[in-house]
Every structure is written in C-alpha cells, then in structure tokens.
Design a protein around this motif. Structure first.
Motif, PDB file in Angstrom:
ATOM      1  N   ILE A  16       1.403  -1.354   0.225  1.00 45.11           N
ATOM      2  CA  ILE A  16       0.193   0.125   0.074  1.00 45.11           C
ATOM      3  C   ILE A  16       0.890   1.702  -0.363  1.00 45.11           C
ATOM      4  CG2 ILE A  16      -0.178   0.626   2.632  1.00 45.11           C
ATOM      5  CD1 ILE A  16      -2.934   0.847   1.976  1.00 45.11           C
ATOM      6  N   THR A  17       1.953   1.314   0.165  1.00 44.35           N
ATOM      7  CA  THR A  17       2.460   2.686   0.848  1.00 44.35           C
ATOM      8  C   THR A  17       3.024   2.656  -0.287  1.00 44.35           C
ATOM      9  OG1 THR A  17       3.237   1.587   2.534  1.00 44.35           O
ATOM     10  CG2 THR A  17       5.055   3.584   1.232  1.00 44.35           C
ATOM     11  N   LEU A  18       3.710   2.195  -1.450  1.00 42.38           N
ATOM     12  CA  LEU A  18       4.440   1.758  -2.715  1.00 42.38           C
ATOM     13  C   LEU A  18       3.247   2.202  -3.614  1.00 42.38           C
ATOM     14  CD1 LEU A  18       6.321   2.155  -5.265  1.00 42.38           C
ATOM     15  CD2 LEU A  18       5.816  -0.315  -5.340  1.00 42.38           C
ATOM     16  N   VAL A  19       1.959   1.169  -3.830  1.00 42.87           N
ATOM     17  CA  VAL A  19       0.627   1.936  -4.753  1.00 42.87           C
ATOM     18  C   VAL A  19       0.066   3.259  -4.173  1.00 42.87           C
ATOM     19  CG1 VAL A  19      -1.648   1.609  -5.510  1.00 42.87           C
ATOM     20  CG2 VAL A  19       0.247  -0.009  -5.120  1.00 42.87           C
ATOM     21  N   LYS A  20       0.035   4.139  -2.883  1.00 42.98           N
ATOM     22  CA  LYS A  20      -0.713   5.442  -2.386  1.00 42.98           C
ATOM     23  C   LYS A  20       0.828   6.179  -2.478  1.00 42.98           C
ATOM     24  CE  LYS A  20      -4.539   3.500  -1.645  1.00 42.98           C
ATOM     25  NZ  LYS A  20      -5.690   3.443  -2.239  1.00 42.98           N
ATOM     26  N   GLY A  21       2.444   6.031  -2.292  1.00 45.58           N
ATOM     27  CA  GLY A  21       2.722   7.177  -2.617  1.00 45.58           C
ATOM     28  C   GLY A  21       2.256   7.650  -4.471  1.00 45.58           C
ATOM     29  N   ALA A  22       2.504   6.444  -5.096  1.00 41.12           N
ATOM     30  CA  ALA A  22       3.219   6.873  -6.377  1.00 41.12           C
ATOM     31  C   ALA A  22       1.539   7.553  -7.143  1.00 41.12           C
ATOM     32  CB  ALA A  22       3.142   5.853  -7.217  1.00 41.12           C
ATOM     33  N   SER A  23       0.695   7.052  -6.531  1.00 42.28           N
ATOM     34  CA  SER A  23      -1.109   7.587  -6.463  1.00 42.28           C
ATOM     35  C   SER A  23      -0.740   8.640  -6.804  1.00 42.28           C
ATOM     36  CB  SER A  23      -1.956   6.794  -6.193  1.00 42.28           C
ATOM     37  OG  SER A  23      -1.888   5.166  -6.174  1.00 42.28           O
ATOM     38  N   SER A  24      -0.528   9.165  -5.238  1.00 45.84           N
ATOM     39  CA  SER A  24       0.059  10.723  -4.791  1.00 45.84           C
ATOM     40  C   SER A  24       0.879  11.821  -5.078  1.00 45.84           C
ATOM     41  CB  SER A  24       0.010  10.735  -3.147  1.00 45.84           C
ATOM     42  OG  SER A  24       1.550  10.533  -3.222  1.00 45.84           O
ATOM     43  N   LEU A  25       1.965  11.028  -5.503  1.00 41.47           N
ATOM     44  CA  LEU A  25       2.329  12.234  -6.999  1.00 41.47           C
ATOM     45  C   LEU A  25       2.255  12.399  -8.151  1.00 41.47           C
ATOM     46  CD1 LEU A  25       5.170  12.828  -7.442  1.00 41.47           C
ATOM     47  CD2 LEU A  25       6.535  10.357  -7.797  1.00 41.47           C
TER      48      LEU A  25
END
Length: 66
Positions: A16-25
């Motif tokens: 979730i950290t990678l997915v949500k981080g990439a989504s927010s960026l």
C-alpha cells in the motif's frame, strides 16, 4: 467507498505504501489535488507504517497542501 479488484491486487502485490505514494505523486503532477489528498490520508491511516513515517507523510502533505 468500494474497492475494485485492481486496488486490492495492487495493494497486495506492491504494498500500500508504494501504491498510494505513487498515486499521490501522479495526482499532484496532474493537478488532481483531491485525489492526492485522499492518497495521503490512506497512507497516514495505514496501520502497517511506523509513527516516524506517519509524521513524515503528514509533514509532506502539509507542505503540499498549505
């Protein structure tokens, strides 16, 4: 909000950290600040991240959305 099968698979495979981080960026770069804000909130609410990381996400979100 109902999760679709792609959200569940992405979170399970990539974390979730990678997915949500990439989504927010991506959302920030596209000017979709509402989507970025939701992604940051999900990162901050994730019980699997530590308190130190949670504070860093909060600081970053504050810098972006102030």
């Amino acid at each position: 909000m109902q999760k679709n099968k792609y959200d569940i698979a992405n979170n399970r495979i990539f974390g979730i950290t990678l997915v949500k981080g990439a989504s927010s960026l991506c959302a920030i770069l596209c000017g979709a600040f509402n989507t970025a804000s939701k992604a940051f909130l999900k990162l901050e609410d994730n019980p699997s991240i530590g308190e130190e990381d949670r504070k860093e996400y909060q600081k970053l979100a504050f810098q972006i959305f102030r």
